[in-house]
Design an enzyme around this catalytic site. Structure first.
Site, PDB file in Angstrom:
ATOM      1  N   GLY A  38      45.427  45.754  48.485  1.00 48.42           N
ATOM      2  CA  GLY A  38      46.636  45.508  47.703  1.00 48.42           C
ATOM      3  C   GLY A  38      47.646  44.881  48.657  1.00 48.42           C
ATOM      4  CD  GLN A  82      39.475  45.615  43.493  1.00 52.95           C
ATOM      5  OE1 GLN A  82      38.706  45.397  42.573  1.00 52.95           O
ATOM      6  NE2 GLN A  82      39.593  44.799  44.520  1.00 52.95           N
ATOM      7  CG  ASP A 114      46.696  39.435  47.031  1.00 47.62           C
ATOM      8  OD1 ASP A 114      46.567  40.214  46.080  1.00 47.62           O
ATOM      9  OD2 ASP A 114      46.301  39.675  48.190  1.00 47.62           O
ATOM     10  CG  ASN A 122      46.968  39.270  41.175  1.00 50.65           C
ATOM     11  OD1 ASN A 122      47.258  39.957  42.164  1.00 50.65           O
ATOM     12  ND2 ASN A 122      46.642  39.815  40.027  1.00 50.65           N
TER      13      ASN A 122
HETATM   14  O1  MRU Z   1      41.392  42.581  46.824  1.00 55.66           O
HETATM   15  P1  MRU Z   1      42.527  43.532  46.563  1.00 55.66           P
HETATM   16  O2  MRU Z   1      42.103  44.796  45.925  1.00 55.66           O
HETATM   17  O3  MRU Z   1      43.369  43.725  47.806  1.00 55.66           O
HETATM   18  O4  MRU Z   1      43.417  42.729  45.517  1.00 55.66           O
HETATM   19  C1  MRU Z   1      44.596  43.307  45.053  1.00 55.66           C
HETATM   20  C2  MRU Z   1      45.293  42.488  44.033  1.00 55.66           C
HETATM   21  O5  MRU Z   1      44.836  41.433  43.623  1.00 55.66           O
HETATM   22  C3  MRU Z   1      46.617  42.982  43.566  1.00 55.66           C
HETATM   23  O6  MRU Z   1      46.871  42.579  42.264  1.00 55.66           O
HETATM   24  C4  MRU Z   1      47.729  42.410  44.471  1.00 55.66           C
HETATM   25  O7  MRU Z   1      47.414  42.566  45.815  1.00 55.66           O
HETATM   26  C5  MRU Z   1      49.036  43.044  44.200  1.00 55.66           C
HETATM   27  S1  MRU Z   1      49.050  44.745  44.674  1.00 55.66           S
HETATM   28  C6  MRU Z   1      50.586  45.355  44.339  1.00 55.66           C
END
Ligand code: MRU
Length: 349
Positions: free
Chosen positions: A53, A196, A237, A247
Site C-alpha cells: 500500500g 488484497q 499509488d 493504482n
Molecule cells: O500492490 P499493493 O498491494 O501495494 O497495491 C496497493 C494499491 O494499489 C493501493 O490501492 C494503493 O497503494 C493505495 S493504498 C492507500
C-alpha cells in the site's frame, strides 16, 4: 493484538532501533508480526509485500533510511550522506510505482543534509508516519461529505489501515462514512492476483464491523448494471501532474465502467502520492511482478505448467475518468493540472 482498527498501526518504530510490522502476506489466516533491525531486511519486506500500500510503503521506506543511519553510526561510518545515498537507491527501487516511497526517501535525505544524525532521522520517519495518519482522518472526513446517505460503495484492492500509517485512504472514507451512519454497504473486489481485497480489506472491514460483500473482480460491471453501486472509491499509488492515477491493476477498468454507468469515480490519496515531476501517466513506472503470482494461488498452481502470464501490478486511469481526487487538503476537481498544482503550491507556501 489490538483489534481497534481506528488505532491499528501496521508498522511501528521500536525504541530498541527496530521496526515491527504485521506480515500482510499471511493475513487473514495468521496475524504474525515481524521485527527488523537492518534496513536491507526491511527493504526485502517491502519487495515481498509483507508491508504494502503506497503510504505504508513510504513509511516503511522512511524507517529503512532511519535504520540505515543507525547502522552507519554503529559502524562508525564517516560518510553518512554517501552511505545513505546508496541505501536510498535500494529502498526506492523496492516498489517503483508507489510515489510515496520516493517522496519519503527524498524527504529523509533532505533531513540528513541538515545533520542531527540517526536520531534526527528516526524522528523524521516517525513524523512522516504520524502525518500520514492525520492526513487519512482528514481524507476520510472530506470523502464522506461526497457520499449520499445510504450510499453503497465499491472499492478495489486494500486502502485501509494496513496500506497506510493507520486508518486508511479510500477505506478511511468508508470508515468515516460508516461512523456517520451514511453507508449501507461496501462491495470489496477480491483483487486478483494477490487478493488484497479478499484477504486484507475483508479482514479490516470485518474487524471494524462494517458490512461488506466480497465480489469477484469480474462481477463489478454486473453490479453496476443492477444499480447496486452508488460510487466507486479507490486509492492511488501515484498521481501525475495531469491527474492520471496509477493504482492496482483493474482500477482503470472500474473507472471506465463507472463512466459507462454514470457513477462517480473517486480517488482518495494524501498529497504525498502526488508527483508533479511526472507530467502524465505515461511517465509513471509500472511494476511488473513475478508471474507465479498469477499462475498460482497461495502457492498452489492453478494453470498448466509453463503457462505464460502477465503480472503488471498497476494500471493508469486517465484523469478524465476521475470525478474527484480526495486529499487531506480538500477535494480536487478537474482540470487536475491546475487544481493539483495550486494545492501543492499552497501546501509549500
Ligand atoms: O500492490 P499493493 O498491494 O501495494 O497495491 C496497493 C494499491 O494499489 C493501493 O490501492 C494503493 O497503494 C493505495 S493504498 C492507500
Amino acid at each position: 493484538m489490538d483489534h481497534d482498527l481506528t488505532e491499528f498501526r501496521p508498522i511501528s518504530w521500536q525504541d530498541d532501533a527496530s521496526v515491527t510490522l504485521i506480515d500482510q502476506t499471511r493475513l487473514p489466516l495468521e496475524e504474525a508480526w515481524l521485527r527488523f533491525d537492518d534496513y536491507r531486511g526491511l527493504v526485502g519486506a517491502i519487495r515481498e509485500m509483507r508491508v504494502r500500500g503506497a503510504p505504508a510503503i513510504g513509511i516503511a521506506g522512511a524507517y529503512a533510511v532511519a535504520l540505515a543511519a543507525v547502522e552507519c553510526e554503529r559502524q562508525g561510518a564517516e560518510d553518512l550522506e554517501g552511505a545513505l545515498d546508496a541505501a536510498a537507491r535500494e529502498i526506492r527501487a523496492a516498489r517503483p510505482t508507489a510515489g510515496n516511497l520516493a517522496w519519503a526517501v527524498d524527504r529523509m535525505l533532505e533531513r540528513a543534509l541538515l545533520s542531527g544524525g540517526a536520531c534526527a532521522l528516526v524522528s523524521e520517519a516517525k513524523r512522516i508516519h504520524e502525518e500520514d495518519v492525520v492526513a487519512n482522518r482528514d481524507i476520510g472526513r472530506y470523502g464522506a461529505e461526497l457520499l449520499d446517505t445510504g450510499a453503497s460503495v465499491l472499492t478495489h484492492c486494500n486502502t485501509g489501515a494496513l496500506a497506510t500509517g493507520g486508518y486508511g485512504t479510500a477505506l478511511g472514507v468508508v470508515r468515516s462514512a460508516w461512523s456517520q451512519g451514511k453507508l449501507s454497504t461496501v462491495y470489496a473486489t477480491e483483487t486478483r492476483p494477490l487478493l488484497q481485497g479478499a484477504r486484507l480489506t475483508a479482514w479490516e472491514l470485518d474487524r471494524a464491523g462494517i458490512p461488506f460483500t466480497l465480489i469477484p473482480d469480474s462481477a463489478a460491471a454486473y453490479l453496476m448494471r443492477l444499480g447496486s453501486v452508488g460510487a466507486i472509491i479507490v486509492g492511488a499509488d501515484r498521481i501525475a501532474a495531469n491527474g492520471d492515477v496509477a493504482n492496482k491493476i483493474g482500477t482503470y477498468g472500474l473507472a471506465v465502467l463507472a463512466r459507462e454507468h454514470g457513477l462517480p469515480f473517486y480517488v482518495a490519496a494524501p498529497t504525498s502520492t502526488i508527483d508533479l515531476d511526472v507530467d502524465s501517466g505515461v511517465g509513471i513506472p509500472l511494476e511488473h511482478r513475478p508471474t507465479d503470482e498469477v499462475t498460482s494461488v497461495a502457492g498452489v498452481p492453478i494453470t498448466v505448467q509453463g503457462a505464460q502470464a502477465l503480472n503488471t501490478a498497476f494500471d493508469v486511469t486517465p484523469a478524465e475518468c476521475v470525478s474527484a481526487i480526495i486529499t487531506e487538503r480538500g477535494v480536487l476537481r478537474g482540470p487536475y493540472h491546475r487544481s493539483l498544482e495550486s494545492l501543492l503550491e499552497a501546501a509549500h507556501a
